[in-house]
Design a protein around this motif. Structure first.
Motif: not given
Length: 85
Positions: A26, A38, A71, A74-75, A78-79
């Motif tokens: 990521a 993403w 997953s 972290h998506t 970061y979004n």
């Protein structure tokens, strides 16, 4: 060490390996792409989970589950700016 301690260490290592794999990938995606991809992060997590499940079966279910959870987590992390706006 007792058998119980060894099993607990194996479970902890599976969770930490999944965390480090997803976190590093990521971070790499975040640094090298302007809008965060993403779909690539989720797709790679799902793909790796399918490969590990087909290869090892139910032996590494903790690794597979934590890989998918990290997953998704972290998506979202970061979004966050794209989600809020």
């Amino acid at each position: 060490m007792t058998q119980y301690n060894l099993e607990e260490l194996r479970l902890l290592n599976q969770v930490l390996l999944a965390l480090f794999l997803v976190a590093d990938f990521a971070l790499l995606l975040f640094f090298y792409n302007s809008p965060f991809p993403w779909f690539a992060l989720i797709g790679s997590g799902i793909g790796l989970a399918i490969i590990v499940f087909c290869w090892a079966g139910r032996k590494y279910t903790i690794f597979i589950a934590s890989l998918l959870v990290f997953s998704a987590l972290h998506t979202i992390v970061y979004n966050w700016s794209s989600i809020v706006h």
